[in-house]
Structure formats: C-alpha cells, structure tokens
Design an enzyme around this catalytic site. Structure first.
Site, PDB file in Angstrom:
ATOM      1  N   GLU A   1       0.806  -1.227   0.000  1.00  0.00           N
ATOM      2  CA  GLU A   1       0.000   0.000   0.000  1.00  0.00           C
ATOM      3  C   GLU A   1       0.838   1.277   0.000  1.00  0.00           C
ATOM      4  O   GLU A   1       0.687   2.152   0.843  1.00  0.00           O
ATOM      5  CB  GLU A   1      -0.947  -0.019   1.199  1.00  0.00           C
ATOM      6  CG  GLU A   1      -1.993  -1.128   1.076  1.00  0.00           C
ATOM      7  CD  GLU A   1      -2.977  -1.162   2.212  1.00  0.00           C
ATOM      8  OE1 GLU A   1      -4.179  -1.319   1.933  1.00  0.00           O
ATOM      9  OE2 GLU A   1      -2.554  -1.036   3.373  1.00  0.00           O
TER      10      GLU A   1
HETATM   11  N1  IFG Z   1      -4.552  -4.096   4.271  1.00  0.00           N
HETATM   12  C1  IFG Z   1      -3.304  -3.630   4.904  1.00  0.00           C
HETATM   13  C2  IFG Z   1      -3.130  -3.956   6.372  1.00  0.00           C
HETATM   14  C3  IFG Z   1      -4.436  -3.901   7.159  1.00  0.00           C
HETATM   15  C4  IFG Z   1      -5.471  -4.764   6.457  1.00  0.00           C
HETATM   16  C5  IFG Z   1      -6.720  -4.890   7.302  1.00  0.00           C
HETATM   17  C6  IFG Z   1      -2.205  -5.611   3.970  1.00  0.00           C
HETATM   18  C7  IFG Z   1      -0.950  -6.235   3.389  1.00  0.00           C
HETATM   19  C8  IFG Z   1      -5.741  -4.185   5.100  1.00  0.00           C
HETATM   20  N2  IFG Z   1      -2.175  -4.268   4.185  1.00  0.00           N
HETATM   21  O1  IFG Z   1      -3.164  -6.312   4.221  1.00  0.00           O
HETATM   22  O2  IFG Z   1      -2.207  -3.043   6.954  1.00  0.00           O
HETATM   23  O3  IFG Z   1      -4.885  -2.571   7.302  1.00  0.00           O
HETATM   24  O4  IFG Z   1      -7.568  -5.912   6.820  1.00  0.00           O
END
Ligand code: IFG
Length: 516
Positions: free
Chosen positions: A321
C-alpha cells in the site's frame, strides 16, 4: 477421486464414531481419526480390541535430544490423566528418532504394547505429540483409560504454515503472543509473522534508535498507551516459539505504513518535519523519504538489528500500500532493502507488490489479494520467487464472520470458517502451481481488536481450518467431514478458555468430543 475418497473416509468416520459407542471400562475406547485436526495423511485403525491401556503412572521414554518434546508430551498426558508421567527407560510411550519420515513427518502407532512415535527430527516428534494429544482420553479420575489402536503416518503438504499477528495497530503484551503461539502449536503451525511496525506504532526497540519506541511506541489505534518489545522481550518470544518449532518472522513495514517512524525521526521525512503520532485506521498516506542518506542509514540500522535478533531465515520488509511514491522510487527502495536483508544473511519476504522489483533468489512474496495493485505475484514467480498465500477473502482473520461479529472489518467480504477451509492453494492463482507455493498464512490485523478474547474469537475456529489447508493433502479434504471433526474440539477449547466463535457451519455437539 474426491467423491470416492470422501465415501471411504465417511465410512471410516462412521466406523470411528460407532466404535466410540462401544464403551469399555473407564473411559471410552475410540478408534481415532474422527476428530483429528489437521487430518493426518494416513489414519489406519487397528483391529478391534487392539487397544492401549493408559495408566496414569505411564512412563515416557525419549532420546536426550528429544527431552523438550517429551516435556510437552508429559504436560499433555498430565492434562489428560491428572497425573504427571515419569521419564525413564522401557516406558509404555516411546519416542524415537529414526530416518524415513522426512523433515516434519512422523509415524505414530498405538497398540496393546504401548505407543510408539517415530520421526526423523524433533520437529516431526513434536507434530506427532500434537496428534497424540488429540488422541488421549481425558480421564482425569486418576484411573486407567483405554486408547483405541491406530497407525498414523503423516507429513505436511506445505513447509510454511503460518499465522500473522499485527501488534502495531493495537499492541499485545508478551503473554498474549505466547498464548497465540500455544494455540498455533496445537495445530502444527510453524511460522509466526509479527507485524511489528506500522503508521500507529513501532513495537521493537532498535539499538541506537531510542525514539522509535519512545515516540513511535507510545500510542496505538484509538490513542491508547501502545507499548513495545525490548530486545530481551523479543528474544523471549523467539525462544518460546522455537521450543514449539515455530519460527518468528519479523516484519518492518517499509517504505509505506511508516508514520510511527516518521513521527520519531524528523530526518526521515522529505520536508524534515516530524509527523504527529497517528491513531486512526487509514492506510497508504505515509512513506519514508526514499533516496535520502538519513533514510538509507535508518533502513540499514533497522534491518541489521532485526536480523541480529532473529535466528530464523526470513526478515519481512512489508512493501504494501505505497501510494506516495513513483514505481521507480518504490522498486529502487525495495531492491536496496532486499540487498541489506541478503547482506545480513537472511531471505526477504514481502507483500506481493514487491513483484514489480528485481527479486533476489530465495525471496518470498506474500499474496494478500490487495484491493488496488494488479497481481504482481506472477512477476515474482517468473523471477523464481516462492509464494506464501494469504488471500484476504479466505484467511484474513480480521474479517467479520457475519454481520453480527462483534469485532472485525469486512473490506474483503464476510469470511466464515468454510471460506477459510474450502480452497486449494495450488489452484488459487493462474501461474502459481504447487511447486511455487511455499505455504499458507492467516493474518490477523488488529485495527478493531483490543484484547486477547477478541483475538481468539476471530482466530477460532478459522485458524485450525487454515492449519488443515496448510497440512493435509488436498484429496483428503472435504468441509463437511472437517466440520464434523472440528466439532469435537469445542470441549478442548473450552478447557483452554478459548473464546471461540460458535459458527453455524460447524455441527457442535454432534461428534465425540476429544475430551471426556
Ligand atoms: N490491508 C493492509 C493492512 C491492514 C489490512 C486490514 C495488507 C498487506 C488491510 N495491508 O493487508 O495493513 O490494514 O484488513
């Protein structure tokens, strides 16, 4: 094939339950396998009457190098009979290290002349002990109990059988992580990925960088007091995990998800201004100042220290992200961080987005079914990387079970235990077959999780389901039969005080419980 096998197994299960009804003196005699999770590769009940009588004063015989494993078995027997078995020669329960079963396999034979557990490694013996633990009649009246004869030959399908704990959004003390390690070990999981840093918290002390924990560890989602692990705390967790044949994989999430570091050291920000601590749950807004000397020194210091504290093979550098960097800056950062990990003698693991970069041999990418990025996993596999599968819509344990779930999120959908169980890791992603799959891992993110009870509620019963996906041959897996076996674990979870979700998909109370 599946139909035929499931017919055979259902018959076996029926035999198992029927035999369970033929109670003898003391605790029931049960032809086991009806309630084993993860289901072993082969469970062959012995002939009728080929039982083993477990005396509370049973002696356990084990080679010196398996003393630690024998200790775990002694505690399991004590939990079952109420009496602690002795260690010594010529015991009725015998552990032996002999070649043949592979790195993590074992053979377990229960019969009239005792219990023989054989494995090539102490890890294999440990996994055999977890199976034996599920076979022990829970007859705490101090009298003898009878175990049905059985021959189990077993080994795992995948090498990486993992769980991830996010201790950054909400910090969890050492005791809670140890509790999670105990629950993982009971289901033969062997990797605990600790998500140690994020926007809301930096949870591991780094020598020479005290602000990371003084400031970065001072708070958490919602503004609570946060917390962090000292180097000694971390070593204690590594040892506790190692005693249960679990490797700790530390994650330092970079270059994104770094607000806690950006609040700790002003020079890590391109504008030279320290950020405020962040206690919300947005993602994607933060990034290290890629390319600056201060950032290079920071990344080098942190990776060197984390590698020094970690005896395992892997260091996870995150990489998920990142919205504030160009692809060129992102890949340059990843390649530099990867170089530092390799120089520290470790192998890089990272979230799937790093597939855009040039990956070193032995690197591992973790597929999480991100909302935004195209699938970078195939690029990674083309470069020879292995894949750990964490599809959010199947194994993100922070997803709600259903709309009534008391905690959790649902951006990847509602995830019930059947969703976590009913998939084939070798058939999930085009271009990513069995040989490219290193294993499976169930992440538990803690934006909404503030205590161990909520954590266990989200993990159980889905974590044992993921453990079976990671361990048991695909052809042996059928959700209905699994659900029936898992129902037999509720008694044990209640005994352990696990606050589990009573999923409507599991026929609780209909299967001979593991316990008496
Ligand atoms: N995506 C984010 C996490 C977390 C997650 C919550 C990943 C690799 C959503 N990154 O999953 O930091 O916020 O479900």
């Amino acid at each position: 094939m599946v139909k035929r096998w499931s017919t055979v197994r259902l018959t076996l299960a029926a035999v198992l339950v029927w035999a369970g009804g033929m109670t003898g003196c003391g605790a029931d005699v049960r032809v086991e396998g009806a309630a084993l999770v993860p289901l072993p590769a082969s469970v062959v009940p012995a002939a009728e009457g080929e039982d083993f009588t477990l005396e509370p004063a049973v002696v356990i015989t084990a080679p010196g190098e398996a003393a630690g494993v024998a200790e775990h078995l002694a505690l399991a027997v004590q939990e079952a009979t109420g009496q602690r078995p002795q260690a010594g020669p010529d015991g009725a329960i015998r552990l032996a290290l002999t070649p043949g079963a592979g790195a993590e396999g074992y053979e377990l034979v229960v019969g009239p002349d005792g219990v023989d557990l054989r494995a090539e490694t102490t890890a294999g013996l440990f996994y055999g002990v977890q199976t034996l633990r599920q076979l022990l009649p829970q007859a705490r009246d101090g009298g003898p109990s009878r175990m049905a004869g059985v021959r189990i030959t077993d080994r795992p399908r995948f090498a990486w059988r993992g769980a991830m704990l996010d201790v950054a959004r909400h910090f969890r003390p050492v005791a809670d992580v140890k509790r999670y390690l105990d629950l993982m070990a009971a289901y033969k999981l062997n990797v605990l990925h600790l998500h140690l840093t994020d926007d809301q918290g930096w949870r591991l002390a780094i020598a020479g960088r005290p602000e990371l924990t003084r400031i970065g560890g001072s708070t958490q989602v919602g503004g609570g007091p946060g917390g962090f692990y000292t180097a000694d705390d971390y070593r204690e967790l590594v040892k506790y995990a190692s005693d249960r044949f679990i490797d700790i994989v530390p994650e330092i999430d970079m270059p994104g998800h770094t607000n806690a570091a950006l609040a700790s050291y002003a020079e890590l920000n391109c504008d030279g201004r320290a950020r405020e601590p962040y206690t919300g749950i947005e993602v994607g807004f933060s990034t290290l100042c890629v390319g600056s000397a201060a950032t290079d020194r920071f990344v080098s210091d942190v990776i060197a220290e984390v590698a020094r504290l970690t005896p395992g093979d892997y260091v996870h550098i995150g990489g998920d992200e990142v919205r504030e960097l160009s692809e060129a800056d992102y890949t340059r950062f990843v390649e530099r961080a990867q170089e530092l990990v390799v120089r520290a003698g470790k192998r890089m693991v990272a979230w799937q987005e790093v597939g855009k970069a040039r990956l070193a041999p032995g690197s591992v990418v973790q597929y999480w079914q991100t909302r935004e990025e195209p699938d970078d996993v195939v690029n990674a596999v083309r470069q020879g990387a292995k894949v750990v599968l964490s599809p959010a819509s199947r194994v993100y344990l922070d997803m709600k079970y259903d709309s009534d779930s008391r905690v959790g999120q649902q951006w990847a959908g509602l995830v019930e235990v059947e969703d976590s169980y009913d998939w084939d890791p070798a058939a999930l992603l085009p271009g990513v077959g069995e040989a490219a799959v290193l294993g499976v891992e169930a992440p538990l993110w803690t934006e909404t999780v503030t205590n161990i009870d909520d954590l266990e509620y989200l993990a159980f019963p889905r974590l044992p389901a993921v453990a079976e996906v990671a361990w048991t041959p695909q052809k042996s897996r059928d959700f209905e039969v699994f659900a029936s076996r898992l129902a037999g674990h509720a008694e044990m979870w209640r005994r352990w005080g696990v606050d589990f979700h009573e999923s409507p998909q599991i026929p609780w109370g209909t299967t001979d419980p593991l316990t008496r």
